[in-house]
Enzyme design. Structure first.
Site, PDB file in Angstrom:
ATOM      1  N   CYS A   2       0.839  -1.192   0.000  1.00 50.95           N
ATOM      2  CA  CYS A   2       0.000   0.000   0.000  1.00 50.95           C
ATOM      3  C   CYS A   2       0.879   1.248   0.000  1.00 50.95           C
ATOM      4  O   CYS A   2       1.941   1.273   0.618  1.00 50.95           O
ATOM      5  CB  CYS A   2      -0.945   0.104   1.185  1.00 50.95           C
ATOM      6  SG  CYS A   2      -2.101  -1.247   1.314  1.00 50.95           S
ATOM      7  N   ARG A  27       3.916  -0.242  -4.806  1.00 44.65           N
ATOM      8  CA  ARG A  27       3.671  -0.757  -3.458  1.00 44.65           C
ATOM      9  C   ARG A  27       2.349  -1.520  -3.353  1.00 44.65           C
ATOM     10  O   ARG A  27       2.077  -2.181  -2.360  1.00 44.65           O
ATOM     11  CB  ARG A  27       3.654   0.397  -2.448  1.00 44.65           C
ATOM     12  CG  ARG A  27       4.933   1.183  -2.404  1.00 44.65           C
ATOM     13  CD  ARG A  27       4.813   2.289  -1.387  1.00 44.65           C
ATOM     14  NE  ARG A  27       4.636   1.738  -0.063  1.00 44.65           N
ATOM     15  CZ  ARG A  27       5.621   1.385   0.744  1.00 44.65           C
ATOM     16  NH1 ARG A  27       6.860   1.543   0.349  1.00 44.65           N
ATOM     17  NH2 ARG A  27       5.380   0.896   1.935  1.00 44.65           N
ATOM     18  N   TRP A  84      -2.785  -2.726  -1.704  1.00 41.52           N
ATOM     19  CA  TRP A  84      -2.438  -4.138  -1.901  1.00 41.52           C
ATOM     20  C   TRP A  84      -3.262  -4.871  -0.844  1.00 41.52           C
ATOM     21  O   TRP A  84      -2.982  -4.775   0.352  1.00 41.52           O
ATOM     22  CB  TRP A  84      -0.946  -4.329  -1.681  1.00 41.52           C
ATOM     23  CG  TRP A  84      -0.455  -5.700  -2.028  1.00 41.52           C
ATOM     24  CD1 TRP A  84      -0.042  -6.140  -3.255  1.00 41.52           C
ATOM     25  CD2 TRP A  84      -0.323  -6.822  -1.145  1.00 41.52           C
ATOM     26  NE1 TRP A  84       0.333  -7.459  -3.185  1.00 41.52           N
ATOM     27  CE2 TRP A  84       0.173  -7.903  -1.908  1.00 41.52           C
ATOM     28  CE3 TRP A  84      -0.585  -7.026   0.207  1.00 41.52           C
ATOM     29  CZ2 TRP A  84       0.415  -9.153  -1.366  1.00 41.52           C
ATOM     30  CZ3 TRP A  84      -0.344  -8.275   0.756  1.00 41.52           C
ATOM     31  CH2 TRP A  84       0.158  -9.325  -0.036  1.00 41.52           C
ATOM     32  N   ASN A 110      -1.722   2.146   5.704  1.00 39.69           N
ATOM     33  CA  ASN A 110      -0.866   1.085   5.167  1.00 39.69           C
ATOM     34  C   ASN A 110      -0.430   0.234   6.336  1.00 39.69           C
ATOM     35  O   ASN A 110       0.338   0.685   7.185  1.00 39.69           O
ATOM     36  CB  ASN A 110       0.358   1.713   4.480  1.00 39.69           C
ATOM     37  CG  ASN A 110       1.437   0.689   4.200  1.00 39.69           C
ATOM     38  OD1 ASN A 110       1.142  -0.493   4.013  1.00 39.69           O
ATOM     39  ND2 ASN A 110       2.682   1.124   4.169  1.00 39.69           N
ATOM     40  N   GLY A 111      -0.949  -1.001   6.401  1.00 42.47           N
ATOM     41  CA  GLY A 111      -0.587  -1.876   7.515  1.00 42.47           C
ATOM     42  C   GLY A 111      -1.740  -2.809   7.822  1.00 42.47           C
ATOM     43  O   GLY A 111      -2.657  -2.975   7.002  1.00 42.47           O
ATOM     44  N   GLU A 490      18.210 -17.062  -8.021  1.00 44.81           N
ATOM     45  CA  GLU A 490      17.732 -15.729  -8.377  1.00 44.81           C
ATOM     46  C   GLU A 490      17.146 -15.724  -9.801  1.00 44.81           C
ATOM     47  O   GLU A 490      16.116 -15.102 -10.050  1.00 44.81           O
ATOM     48  CB  GLU A 490      18.883 -14.711  -8.244  1.00 44.81           C
ATOM     49  CG  GLU A 490      18.552 -13.294  -8.639  1.00 44.81           C
ATOM     50  CD  GLU A 490      17.462 -12.637  -7.804  1.00 44.81           C
ATOM     51  OE1 GLU A 490      16.986 -13.221  -6.819  1.00 44.81           O
ATOM     52  OE2 GLU A 490      17.056 -11.523  -8.188  1.00 44.81           O
ATOM     53  N   LYS A 494      13.372 -14.556 -10.599  1.00 45.71           N
ATOM     54  CA  LYS A 494      13.040 -13.502 -11.569  1.00 45.71           C
ATOM     55  C   LYS A 494      11.986 -14.008 -12.547  1.00 45.71           C
ATOM     56  O   LYS A 494      11.002 -13.344 -12.815  1.00 45.71           O
ATOM     57  CB  LYS A 494      14.265 -13.066 -12.393  1.00 45.71           C
ATOM     58  CG  LYS A 494      15.384 -12.332 -11.706  1.00 45.71           C
ATOM     59  CD  LYS A 494      15.027 -11.050 -11.051  1.00 45.71           C
ATOM     60  CE  LYS A 494      14.559 -11.261  -9.647  1.00 45.71           C
ATOM     61  NZ  LYS A 494      14.520 -10.150  -8.764  1.00 45.71           N
ATOM     62  N   GLU A 497       8.454 -14.677 -10.916  1.00 44.98           N
ATOM     63  CA  GLU A 497       7.684 -13.532 -10.395  1.00 44.98           C
ATOM     64  C   GLU A 497       7.146 -12.623 -11.487  1.00 44.98           C
ATOM     65  O   GLU A 497       6.106 -12.013 -11.312  1.00 44.98           O
ATOM     66  CB  GLU A 497       8.435 -12.754  -9.322  1.00 44.98           C
ATOM     67  CG  GLU A 497       9.529 -11.857  -9.778  1.00 44.98           C
ATOM     68  CD  GLU A 497      10.168 -11.070  -8.629  1.00 44.98           C
ATOM     69  OE1 GLU A 497       9.459 -10.613  -7.734  1.00 44.98           O
ATOM     70  OE2 GLU A 497      11.404 -10.917  -8.643  1.00 44.98           O
ATOM     71  N   HIS A 513      18.588 -36.217  -7.167  1.00 48.38           N
ATOM     72  CA  HIS A 513      17.872 -36.556  -5.924  1.00 48.38           C
ATOM     73  C   HIS A 513      16.391 -36.204  -6.008  1.00 48.38           C
ATOM     74  O   HIS A 513      15.725 -36.073  -4.993  1.00 48.38           O
ATOM     75  CB  HIS A 513      18.553 -35.864  -4.748  1.00 48.38           C
ATOM     76  CG  HIS A 513      19.992 -36.231  -4.628  1.00 48.38           C
ATOM     77  ND1 HIS A 513      20.407 -37.463  -4.167  1.00 48.38           N
ATOM     78  CD2 HIS A 513      21.117 -35.570  -4.983  1.00 48.38           C
ATOM     79  CE1 HIS A 513      21.735 -37.531  -4.228  1.00 48.38           C
ATOM     80  NE2 HIS A 513      22.184 -36.388  -4.720  1.00 48.38           N
ATOM     81  N   LYS A 612       6.200  -4.118  -3.887  1.00 49.17           N
ATOM     82  CA  LYS A 612       7.629  -3.852  -3.800  1.00 49.17           C
ATOM     83  C   LYS A 612       8.183  -4.094  -2.399  1.00 49.17           C
ATOM     84  O   LYS A 612       9.184  -4.750  -2.222  1.00 49.17           O
ATOM     85  CB  LYS A 612       7.916  -2.414  -4.236  1.00 49.17           C
ATOM     86  CG  LYS A 612       9.389  -2.054  -4.264  1.00 49.17           C
ATOM     87  CD  LYS A 612      10.095  -2.787  -5.378  1.00 49.17           C
ATOM     88  CE  LYS A 612      11.578  -2.540  -5.403  1.00 49.17           C
ATOM     89  NZ  LYS A 612      12.264  -3.508  -6.260  1.00 49.17           N
TER      90      LYS A 612
HETATM   91  C1  AGP Z   1      12.523  -9.481  -5.643  1.00 49.95           C
HETATM   92  O1  AGP Z   1      12.429  -9.423  -7.022  1.00 49.95           O
HETATM   93  C2  AGP Z   1      11.291  -9.656  -4.932  1.00 49.95           C
HETATM   94  N1  AGP Z   1      10.289  -8.767  -5.371  1.00 49.95           N
HETATM   95  C3  AGP Z   1      11.353  -9.931  -3.452  1.00 49.95           C
HETATM   96  O2  AGP Z   1      11.784 -11.256  -3.337  1.00 49.95           O
HETATM   97  C4  AGP Z   1      12.235  -9.055  -2.548  1.00 49.95           C
HETATM   98  O3  AGP Z   1      13.574  -9.283  -2.840  1.00 49.95           O
HETATM   99  C5  AGP Z   1      11.938  -9.395  -1.071  1.00 49.95           C
HETATM  100  O4  AGP Z   1      10.606  -9.073  -0.789  1.00 49.95           O
HETATM  101  C6  AGP Z   1      12.870  -8.707  -0.113  1.00 49.95           C
HETATM  102  O5  AGP Z   1      12.748  -7.316  -0.163  1.00 49.95           O
HETATM  103  P1  AGP Z   1      13.777  -6.376   0.584  1.00 49.95           P
HETATM  104  O6  AGP Z   1      15.105  -6.577  -0.050  1.00 49.95           O
HETATM  105  O7  AGP Z   1      13.239  -4.995   0.365  1.00 49.95           O
HETATM  106  O8  AGP Z   1      13.793  -6.771   2.021  1.00 49.95           O
END
Ligand code: AGP
Length: 617
Positions: A2, A27, A84, A110-111, A490, A494, A497, A513, A612
């Site tokens: 949010c 956000r 969100w 926001n929360g 990673e 990527k 997501e 395994h 984000k």
């Molecule tokens: C990354 O592409 C993601 N959107 C997510 O995994 C992110 O890295 C994670 O939420 C951690 O965020 P931060 O680094 O702001 O703590």
């Protein structure tokens, strides 16, 4: 999750709020709303002639903007919110702002209000009418209960009743010359402008108007006026706090001709890396004053514990490889959400590092608090100056990647990795565990990294071509070993997501395994196979999946003339020393995910279900 923005000043606020919300859309982006105080000029004994006008819309900010295009929002005081969803579906009715029964109080939040059900029951018993399914809606009704002429006092009472987290911003039509706000555990900043003042979840929301900011701390309440601000502590006492200036430019928060923020941020990596190295690596000298640790304290370290979430946890995993290799200090990496609930052991002489680009991830914050309560000293690695994690840590190492708007972390990841390289080298030098010649070789190579990344970016079209061939595959397995393993994890993150394709990252040797059972003609295996000491091992792992008819795409190093025999597609990164392939090999994978997602028509900057910064559990 949010985003909040508020403005009070001498300009009309509608455009300021809408453009701020667009900058905060990363956000949360399932619904949005705006409320302003408007004067109808009709004064009587019950009214000052002012009233709240609000509009909300499910969908994106542009849908809200469209829906209010012809509405009269002429006002110089207003609040906005992009949501969100946590409690209640992303519908118009659940969007913020939420109003009290009288329609005089409008709230954005926001929360999460954890005890909202109990509060709601109580308020309903008192006759309050609720219209939404949200937890937030208890806030305007509680304020209505507590308001006796000063909304700040009502807010202070409210903070004593609620459990959970929140940045809360309130308009009250009885007081059209002030905005009241409070913060518990969710980010909130004050922007000090020339012709008015702002509140926002994040600085980029108001960077086009000001670069002067004040951070709001937990349990503080705010009275924002057009020509000033008052900050009150949890005890109700007035606090004096100077503003500080950030050097982020507005173009750093804009797309600057790129199709998406993600693509722009991928291309900004050479710059972010140089900035992050600046002042820390000069010639062959490394400097880490911000660590606040003497060389003696470093030599006494018996262990390092790193906590992080998502992409940041992959930077931590690479950091573990590097620190253990160069400084021979054992490193444990844990995801923050697990750490906080396991009654962790905090040993003496153990250094605790938290990695978080946003500095606001609630799980990481909670893990820090848990470790601190047990006596740990915390070093934070974050990209956001003044973020909550930065403020709650004993020392902070800032990455200087600039604001990252795309939900998908790219440039902040490589900036975190650079910090891990520098820190591991520094520890290696201080502990005397790294060979002097090797140290010099690595330092020399690090200087070339921004240029080598630029060379990879110059070849983006080659990666696009490969993505154009592979985007229809529904299963991707990313394989790597040692430095390649965090890259594989990673790369898979990527891809999943932003493209919503099933992708997993594995250590190459783990395939036998279990995961190899997934392999068939519908699978693409992405191998991270630069010329390093596990090259031959990776080739064997690739042979195994090739024999099971998977399509093979490899990230190899320049000059490898053999790899094409093992793969259907190959991309070559400039040659380097083995440890540094960790940072070089992730760049083509970021581009690969980007182009796959674009082929599938995905919104790469705002992928579904994500936000984000994850400020709720
Ligand atoms: C990354 O592409 C993601 N959107 C997510 O995994 C992110 O890295 C994670 O939420 C951690 O965020 P931060 O680094 O702001 O703590």
């Amino acid at each position: 999750m949010c985003g909040i923005i508020a403005y009070i000043g001498s300009r009309y606020c509608k455009d300021i709020i809408i453009s701020g919300l667009k900058r905060l859309e990363y956000r949360g982006y399932d619904s949005a709303g705006i409320a302003v105080i408007s004067s109808d000029g009709v004064h009587d004994k019950n009214s000052n002639g002012c009233r709240i006008i609000a509009a909300k819309q499910a969908g994106k900010i542009k849908d809200l903007e469209e829906s209010i295009r012809d509405m009269d929002f002429d006002s110089t005081i207003g609040i906005g919110h992009t949501r969100w969803a946590t409690h209640g579906a992303p519908t118009q009715i659940n969007a913020h702002p939420h109003l009290d029964c009288s329609g005089k109080i409008a709230v954005v939040h926001n929360g999460i209000i954890e005890n909202y059900a109990e509060l709601k029951d109580e308020l309903i018993r008192k006759g309050h009418k609720f219209v939404s399914e949200t937890d937030t809606e208890v806030l305007p009704h509680l304020l209505e209960e507590y308001y006796e002429g000063d909304m700040l006092l009502a807010m202070q009472k409210l903070l004593k009743r609620i459990k959970g987290s929140g940045a809360i911003v309130v308009l009250n039509s009885d007081s059209p010359d002030e905005i009241i706000a409070a913060r518990i555990a969710s980010p909130l900043i004050i922007g000090i402008g020339k012709d008015g003042n702002f509140l926002a979840s994040d600085m980029p929301a108001v960077l086009e108007h000001t670069r002067n900011f004040i951070i709001v701390n937990d349990f503080e309440t705010i009275r924002l006026k057009k020509d000033g601000v008052e900050i009150f502590g949890g005890d109700g006492r007035l606090i004096q706090r100077e503003s500080f200036k950030v050097n982020w430019s507005i173009t750093s928060a804009e797309k600057s001709g790129y199709e998406d923020f993600m693509l722009k941020e991928i291309f900004e990596q050479p710059f972010g890396i140089k900035e992050t190295m600046r002042g820390r690596l000069t010639g062959s000298e490394l400097q880490f004053d911000e660590l606040n640790m003497s060389e003696d304290q470093i030599r006494k370290l018996s262990k390092i514990q790193i906590i992080a979430c998502g992409t940041s946890s992959h930077a931590a995993l690479l950091g573990k490889q590097l620190i253990e290799r160069w400084a021979r200090i054992p490193v444990e990496v844990e995801v923050s959400s697990e750490y906080r609930y396991k009654n962790p052991i905090v040993e003496e002489n153990c250094l605790f590092i938290a990695i978080t680009q946003s500095g606001e991830t609630i799980d990481t914050l909670a893990a820090i608090r848990e470790a601190k309560s047990k006596g740990a000293k915390i070093v934070a690695i974050t990209n956001v100056v003044g973020s909550t994690v930065a403020r709650e840590s004993d020392s902070v190492i800032y990455t200087h990647a600039g604001p990252e708007i795309g939900v998908c972390a790219t440039k902040t990841f490589t900036a975190q990795i650079i910090v891990m390289y520098l820190l591991a080298l520094y520890f290696g030098k201080v502990t005397g565990k790294i060979d002097a010649q090797r140290y010099l070789k690595i330092v020399e190579e690090l200087e070339f990294i921004p240029n080598k990344i630029q060379l990879i970016l110059n070849e983006a079209a080659k990666i696009k071509k490969i993505a154009d061939h592979l985007y229809k595959y529904r299963t991707f397995l990313f394989l790597g070993r040692i430095f390649g393993l965090p890259v594989a994890l990673e790369g898979a993150l990527k891809l999943k997501e932003i493209s919503y394709i099933h992708a997993e990252g594995y250590a190459g040797g783990e395939m036998k395994h279990g995961p190899i059972a997934l392999t068939d003609t519908n699978t693409t295996v992405v191998g991270i196979i630069p010329k390093d000491f596990v090259y031959d091992k990776m080739l064997s792992n690739i042979e195994e999946v090739k024999a099971r008819h998977a399509t093979i795409f490899v990230i190899a190093s320049e000059g490898d003339t053999e790899i094409h025999k093992y793969s259907n597609y190959a991309f070559y990164v400039p040659s380097s020393i083995e440890e540094l392939y960790g940072i070089l090999t992730i760049i083509p994978l970021q581009l690969f995910s980007y182009y796959i997602a674009k082929n599938l028509g995905r919104n790469v900057d705002q992928p579904r279900n994500l936000a984000k910064s994850v400020t709720v559990e």
